[in-house]
Each structure stands twice: as structure tokens, then as C-alpha cells.
Write an enzyme that holds these catalytic residues in place. Structure first.
Site, PDB file in Angstrom:
ATOM      1  N   GLY A 134     -60.460  10.281  -6.132  1.00 56.01           N
ATOM      2  CA  GLY A 134     -59.525   9.972  -5.131  1.00 56.01           C
ATOM      3  C   GLY A 134     -59.359   8.438  -5.132  1.00 56.01           C
ATOM      4  O   GLY A 134     -59.459   7.603  -4.010  1.00 56.01           O
ATOM      5  N   GLY A 174     -57.262   6.170  -3.000  1.00 56.28           N
ATOM      6  CA  GLY A 174     -57.329   6.072  -1.345  1.00 56.28           C
ATOM      7  C   GLY A 174     -57.711   4.574  -0.960  1.00 56.28           C
ATOM      8  O   GLY A 174     -58.098   3.566  -1.741  1.00 56.28           O
ATOM      9  N   ARG A 200     -53.825  11.602  -9.382  1.00 60.17           N
ATOM     10  CA  ARG A 200     -53.026  12.671  -9.395  1.00 60.17           C
ATOM     11  C   ARG A 200     -51.677  12.568 -10.527  1.00 60.17           C
ATOM     12  O   ARG A 200     -51.392  13.513 -10.864  1.00 60.17           O
ATOM     13  CB  ARG A 200     -52.218  12.880  -7.883  1.00 60.17           C
ATOM     14  CG  ARG A 200     -53.245  13.574  -6.965  1.00 60.17           C
ATOM     15  CD  ARG A 200     -52.738  14.092  -5.963  1.00 60.17           C
ATOM     16  NE  ARG A 200     -53.519  14.922  -4.887  1.00 60.17           N
ATOM     17  CZ  ARG A 200     -52.866  15.155  -3.675  1.00 60.17           C
ATOM     18  NH1 ARG A 200     -51.714  15.179  -3.394  1.00 60.17           N
ATOM     19  NH2 ARG A 200     -54.166  15.802  -3.011  1.00 60.17           N
ATOM     20  N   LYS A 212     -49.313   6.737 -10.821  1.00 61.18           N
ATOM     21  CA  LYS A 212     -50.208   5.965  -9.867  1.00 61.18           C
ATOM     22  C   LYS A 212     -51.377   5.411 -10.841  1.00 61.18           C
ATOM     23  O   LYS A 212     -51.650   4.320 -10.232  1.00 61.18           O
ATOM     24  CB  LYS A 212     -50.885   7.130  -9.058  1.00 61.18           C
ATOM     25  CG  LYS A 212     -50.025   7.670  -8.065  1.00 61.18           C
ATOM     26  CD  LYS A 212     -50.441   8.367  -7.015  1.00 61.18           C
ATOM     27  CE  LYS A 212     -49.603   8.890  -5.803  1.00 61.18           C
ATOM     28  NZ  LYS A 212     -50.025   9.747  -4.749  1.00 61.18           N
ATOM     29  N   ASP A 239     -55.208  18.913  -7.914  1.00 61.64           N
ATOM     30  CA  ASP A 239     -55.373  19.493  -6.609  1.00 61.64           C
ATOM     31  C   ASP A 239     -57.317  19.302  -6.346  1.00 61.64           C
ATOM     32  O   ASP A 239     -57.556  20.311  -6.862  1.00 61.64           O
ATOM     33  CB  ASP A 239     -55.043  20.707  -6.632  1.00 61.64           C
ATOM     34  CG  ASP A 239     -55.308  21.337  -5.128  1.00 61.64           C
ATOM     35  OD1 ASP A 239     -55.588  20.711  -4.351  1.00 61.64           O
ATOM     36  OD2 ASP A 239     -54.963  22.688  -5.014  1.00 61.64           O
ATOM     37  N   TYR A 288     -60.028  18.884  11.957  1.00 65.71           N
ATOM     38  CA  TYR A 288     -60.296  17.712  10.899  1.00 65.71           C
ATOM     39  C   TYR A 288     -61.566  17.531  11.238  1.00 65.71           C
ATOM     40  O   TYR A 288     -62.255  17.501  10.219  1.00 65.71           O
ATOM     41  CB  TYR A 288     -59.338  16.509  11.375  1.00 65.71           C
ATOM     42  CG  TYR A 288     -59.992  15.222  10.593  1.00 65.71           C
ATOM     43  CD1 TYR A 288     -59.588  15.011   9.341  1.00 65.71           C
ATOM     44  CD2 TYR A 288     -60.847  14.276  11.150  1.00 65.71           C
ATOM     45  CE1 TYR A 288     -60.161  13.954   8.823  1.00 65.71           C
ATOM     46  CE2 TYR A 288     -61.264  13.250  10.629  1.00 65.71           C
ATOM     47  CZ  TYR A 288     -61.012  13.231   9.231  1.00 65.71           C
ATOM     48  OH  TYR A 288     -61.767  12.020   8.669  1.00 65.71           O
ATOM     49  N   LYS A 322     -64.651  18.173   8.268  1.00 62.27           N
ATOM     50  CA  LYS A 322     -65.626  16.894   7.810  1.00 62.27           C
ATOM     51  C   LYS A 322     -66.845  17.380   7.744  1.00 62.27           C
ATOM     52  O   LYS A 322     -67.839  17.107   6.848  1.00 62.27           O
ATOM     53  CB  LYS A 322     -65.416  15.755   8.634  1.00 62.27           C
ATOM     54  CG  LYS A 322     -63.892  15.041   8.400  1.00 62.27           C
ATOM     55  CD  LYS A 322     -63.387  14.869   6.924  1.00 62.27           C
ATOM     56  CE  LYS A 322     -64.271  13.851   6.077  1.00 62.27           C
ATOM     57  NZ  LYS A 322     -63.795  13.529   4.755  1.00 62.27           N
ATOM     58  N   VAL A 326     -61.442   3.329  10.490  1.00 59.55           N
ATOM     59  CA  VAL A 326     -61.561   2.514   9.566  1.00 59.55           C
ATOM     60  C   VAL A 326     -60.315   1.238   9.580  1.00 59.55           C
ATOM     61  O   VAL A 326     -59.310   1.637   9.058  1.00 59.55           O
ATOM     62  CB  VAL A 326     -61.772   2.854   8.197  1.00 59.55           C
ATOM     63  CG1 VAL A 326     -62.053   1.705   7.045  1.00 59.55           C
ATOM     64  CG2 VAL A 326     -62.962   3.861   8.133  1.00 59.55           C
ATOM     65  N   SER A 363     -55.953   5.141  10.597  1.00 61.09           N
ATOM     66  CA  SER A 363     -56.641   4.187  11.602  1.00 61.09           C
ATOM     67  C   SER A 363     -55.733   2.992  11.578  1.00 61.09           C
ATOM     68  O   SER A 363     -55.700   2.275  12.705  1.00 61.09           O
ATOM     69  CB  SER A 363     -58.076   3.870  11.123  1.00 61.09           C
ATOM     70  OG  SER A 363     -58.984   5.184  10.879  1.00 61.09           O
TER      71      SER A 363
END
Length: 346
Positions: free
Chosen positions: A12, A15, A38, A42, A63, A170, A174, A202, A219
Site C-alpha cells: 500500500g 497511502g 495498484r 500511480k 486487490d 471498522y 482492525k 493521524v 483524519s
């Protein structure tokens, strides 16, 4: 002494947190990074942001919720991977089916990359997973001032409650994701160290100015919303919790790579202090470019917000990391100033 750079697999990589991790890793001069991404588009954009650094390369993982999502990448690169940072972890509440959209992908994604690490990375020294404070406490318990949470604490919310709404879903997802990692580490007798990094909300600037436009990560969007508010807008008093600066979160991911034995088996609660929406607004109103132009609310209403919430005792985390966490004033100010800079308002 060998000066050969070691290889980090970072899932990821586009991110918000992961880009800061990438920056910190590259700045050490000690690591090469293989980032999962992905699309080629990008990858090109991110590579350009990092000046096409020769120590940065990419693999394509469409995915992360596919049980075999990481298998091909690890079959190809596993032998040279020294560390894994699993940061591919969506944070949003925009779902239609809580179990299908949040809980199942979280469990499958964590299991998939951990199993691939055990199976295909024989030289792996440490595995760091980006977890969340949501795995430490459920939403309701965090509002209970009689409770105290520390690195040993776990969210005890039930599956039945979790599937009722996206927020509890959510939090539960986690918890499941992190517990899956610890469970597999035992079951598969992993020969490498494992650390979980558990951030609260964050804040802090995006790694690159180009990302500080439009809708930001969940956030930072709290701050972005107030930067673009009007003086007459109300300040919602229901948003309260812990905060941490993204740059501190990044450092917490890098630290276990530099000292595996010290951080093996540890959960790091990344929470600097408590905040409420009003405390964000109070800081923003100290910025000259915003004063008088944005929401004011009831100044200092959140000055004692910590006493209204559960206590967070993360002394162990702070001792392990050995650096002072960023203050609310600095993290909010830095976030806002970047937004204003990009919008040409400084």
C-alpha cells in the site's frame, strides 16, 4: 561490515502513512523498497515524486483482499526481502455491507501477506503491521473516563455489534486484522520479529504538496473541513479521541527494522494526547491567514477533553521509541499551512 542495502517490502505504498515511511526509509540510505501498488500510472507518479530514486521499485497488487494477492510478488522477490511493512489498510466508513466490505477483507488481507512472508521470504528479519488504536479500544469504551488502555489492551467489541454500523465495523475489522497476524505468527512458527503500530487519529502534512488538495485522508479531512469553514459554522462537539502526527507514526514503523529484538512482540500505541474538534479550531484560529475567516465554536471548550475520555497509558511505547511525540499545535498548524500553501493563500 557489510554496506549492502537491505530490502523492505511495503504494501500500500501510495497511502498517506506509507509515503512518509518510504521517505524516511530512503533518507537513511540503508534500504531498498519494493512497494505494492495498484496501477502503473500511480507507480510513475509516485516514482516521480521521489525523483525516480533507484532504490524504489514497484509490484502490482490489484486487490489486497485476495487471499493470494501477494503470492506472485513474494515468489519473485521473496529471497531478497529482509523486512515487510504491511500498511495497506483502508480507513473509511463508506460501505454498504460491513462484513463483506470491511471485516472479511481485513482478515484475508492480513493473512495473505503474512503467509506469503513465511512461505516465500526465508531471510525475513521483521514484519511490521499498521494496525490501529481501534484494535485497542472500541468506540464506546474510549468515551468511558473510568477506563484506562495500554499496550496490553484489546478491543472487546462483538461481531454482532460490529456489523450494525460502519464505525463499529471498522474498529472490529482492525482488531481482526491485527489478531490474525499474531495468531499466524504462533501457528506458523514465524522465525522473524513482529511489531504492530497502533495509531489513533493521524494528522500532519501530506508527504508531497501535490496530495494536499481535494478531499484528504479521513483524519486530516477534519482539519481540511475547518480550514474551509465559515465563521458562522458550528463546531461538532461529538468528535473526540487521540491524535498522533504522521511523521511520528512513520518513525515508529522504521524503528523495528533498525532493532528487531527490541521491538519483537511489541504493540506501539501511537497517541500523543487527546483532542476534540474545538481544540482543532482553537489552533487553526491562531493562524493569521485563517483568524476571523473560519469557524470559532466555543473557544477552549475542549481544554479538559482528556478527563472526559478513557485514559491512554502508552508509556511503554514512548520508552521503546525514545522520542517526543509532536504536539497538537504543531501537527494541526503544519497540516493547515500545507493546504493554504497549495491553494496559494500564504
Amino acid at each position: 561490515m557489510s554496506t549492502e542495502k537491505q530490502t523492505v517490502f511495503l504494501s500500500g505504498i501510495t497511502g498517506y502513512i506509507a509515503q512518509h515511511i518510504t521517505k524516511d526509509l530512503l533518507e537513511t540510505g540503508k534500504f531498498k523498497i519494493i512497494g505494492s501498488i495498484r496501477s502503473e500510472e500511480k507507480a510513475k507518479a509516485l516514482a516521480a515524486n521521489f525523483n525516480n530514486n533507484a532504490d524504489l521499485s514497484f509490484v502490482y497488487v490489484k486487490d489486497v483482499a485476495d487471499p493470494a494477492a501477494f503470492d506472485e510478488s513474494f515468489k519473485e522477490h521473496g529471497a531478497k526481502i529482509d523486512y515487510v511493512i504491511h500498511s495497506a489498510s483502508p480507513f473509511h466508513f463508506n460501505v454498504t455491507d460491513v462484513n463483506k466490505d470491511l471485516i472479511v477483507p481485513a482478515e484475508i488481507g492480513s493473512a495473505g501477506i503474512f503467509k506469503a512472508s513465511v512461505k516465500y521470504a526465508p531471510n525475513l528479519k521483521h514484519f511490521v503491521v499498521t494496525s490501529s488504536y481501534a484494535a485497542v479500544s472500541d468506540a464506546a469504551s474510549d468515551l468511558d473516563s473510568s477506563k484506562t488502555f495500554n499496550e496490553e489492551s484489546w478491543n472487546t467489541g462483538s461481531f454482532e455489534d460490529a456489523i450494525k454500523n460502519p464505525v463499529d465495523g471498522y474498529y472490529y475489522s482492525k482488531t481482526v486484522a491485527e489478531k490474525t497476524i499474531w495468531k499466524l505468527a504462533k501457528e506458523l512458527d514465524a522465525k522473524f520479529g513482529v511489531t504492530a503500530v497502533n495509531p489513533s487519529f493521524v494528522f500532519g502534512p501530506q508527504c508531497f504538496d501535490s496530495a494536499a488538495t481535494g478531499t484528504l485522508n479521513t483524519s486530516c479531512e477534519f482539519i481540511n473541513g475547518f480550514v474551509h469553514s465559515s465563521p458562522t459554522d458550528e463546531v461538532n462537539g461529538t468528535i473526540k479521541g487521540g491524535f498522533i502526527d504522521v511523521r511520528d507514526v512513520s518513525k515508529a514503523h522504521v524503528a523495528p527494522l533498525l532493532n528487531s529484538s527490541k521491538f519483537n512482540g511489541q504493540r506501539l500505541i501511537m497517541s500523543s494526547a487527546r483532542f476534540g474538534n474545538q481544540s482543532l479550531v482553537d489552533v487553526l484560529n491562531e493562524i493569521p491567514q485563517l483568524k476571523g475567516k473560519i469557524a470559532v465554536g466555543t473557544p477552549h471548550r475542549d481544554d479538559n477533553v482528556a478527563s472526559e475520555l478513557a485514559a491512554v497509558n502508552n508509556d511503554k511505547t514512548k520508552e521503546l521509541l525514545g522520542f517526543e511525540f509532536t504536539s497538537l499545535k504543531k501537527t494541526v498548524t503544519d497540516t493547515a499551512l500545507q493546504i493554504l500553501k497549495v491553494e496559494g493563500k500564504l
